[in-house]
Design an enzyme around this catalytic site. Structure first.
Site, PDB file in Angstrom:
ATOM      1  N   ASP A 106       2.542  31.285 -44.237  1.00 21.45           N
ATOM      2  CA  ASP A 106       4.028  31.334 -44.200  1.00 21.45           C
ATOM      3  C   ASP A 106       5.051  32.665 -43.878  1.00 21.45           C
ATOM      4  O   ASP A 106       4.303  33.865 -44.245  1.00 21.45           O
ATOM      5  CB  ASP A 106       4.743  30.725 -45.444  1.00 21.45           C
ATOM      6  CG  ASP A 106       4.159  29.277 -45.618  1.00 21.45           C
ATOM      7  OD1 ASP A 106       3.663  28.799 -44.971  1.00 21.45           O
ATOM      8  OD2 ASP A 106       4.052  29.114 -46.837  1.00 21.45           O
TER       9      ASP A 106
HETATM   10  N1  URA Z   1      -0.189  28.010 -48.850  1.00 21.29           N
HETATM   11  C1  URA Z   1       1.216  28.222 -48.698  1.00 21.29           C
HETATM   12  O1  URA Z   1       1.830  27.543 -49.463  1.00 21.29           O
HETATM   13  N2  URA Z   1       1.441  29.199 -47.959  1.00 21.29           N
HETATM   14  C2  URA Z   1       0.798  30.066 -46.868  1.00 21.29           C
HETATM   15  O2  URA Z   1       1.209  30.807 -46.393  1.00 21.29           O
HETATM   16  C3  URA Z   1      -0.516  29.881 -47.400  1.00 21.29           C
HETATM   17  C4  URA Z   1      -1.078  28.927 -47.994  1.00 21.29           C
END
Ligand code: URA
Length: 239
Positions: A106
């Protein structure tokens, strides 16, 4: 043995564009096994031939694997017309055609991201049935307990998705290590949300048995060595 055109070989290695290579050939600056190349269509085996540009040897690599310490605020995508992506962080000597991030973090997640042009590798690393675990450091907004460990171990459902059992080790009042082998959308955030905790900080520190290089500052990248590529596909778990 696959014979490839010299102009394709050199452009795939980020030496120059096909047009520029044509002109280098015209100028007699490219040699194969000591013989000056005459035409861009000339075919050869890039693994067994010695290719030079201005007498500098070209080390042919079919694929490239890069470790990036992704900083927060950057999009995990190949290219975006409006926004800076993880590919824009690569130095020119590592950047070449066909690279993509193997999986996504993310925007506000940081840490280990592998960028490659090897689709098979990415598939192996990402497919849940490969059982390649990814390890994250997580900070949440409430105190964690053994009940959370149990819930993660049993398997959590959230928003119509059932997540596979995940490992958790509590490392502080509101911090934990969490290990998962799937990469569903916002997975870790959603797993914690399902047990009434909100993720505040998320950092990926390991993929398979490959750990984020402690000497790599956020935003920096380096090429992986061959044995590191193998480690990134290991099924051995950390927790
Ligand atoms: N889980 C999440 O919520 N975000 C990420 O970037 C990776 C795993």
């Amino acid at each position: 043995m696959e014979l490839l055109r010299i102009d394709k070989i050199l452009s795939s290695q980020n030496i120059a564009s096909r047009k520029e290579i044509k002109s280098l050939i015209k100028q007699g600056r490219i040699k194969v096994n000591g013989q000056t190349v005459k035409k861009p269509e000339e075919k050869l085996d890039p693994y067994s031939c010695r290719i030079t540009v201005d007498d500098t040897v070209v080390l042919y690599k079919r694929f490239i694997y890069i470790m990036l310490n992704k900083p927060k605020g950057i999009l995990s995508a190949s290219r975006d017309s409006r926004e800076k992506t993880v590919l824009d962080l690569l130095p020119t000597e590592l950047n070449r055609h066909g690279l993509f991030p193997a999986g996504r973090l993310d925007r506000n997640t940081e840490g280990l991201l592998i960028i490659t042009d090897d689709g098979d590798f990415a598939h192996k690393m990402l497919a849940p049935k490969s059982h390649v675990y990814k390890l994250y450091e997580v900070t949440v907004d409430r105190a964690l307990s053994d009940e959370d460990i149990e819930a993660f171990k049993t398997g959590i459902s959230e928003g119509g998705d059932a997540f596979k059992p995940a490992g958790m080790r509590i490392t502080g009042e509101r911090t934990a290590l969490v290990e998962i082998c799937e990469g569903k959308f916002h997975q870790i955030k959603r797993m914690f949300h399902a047990v009434g905790a909100e993720v505040q900080e998320l950092k990926r520190i390991r993929v398979g048995e490959l750990s984020l290089d402690a000497d790599l500052p956020a935003g920096s990248s380096r090429e992986l060595m061959r044995d590191e590529v193998v480690l990134a596909l290991s099924r051995r778990r950390a927790l």
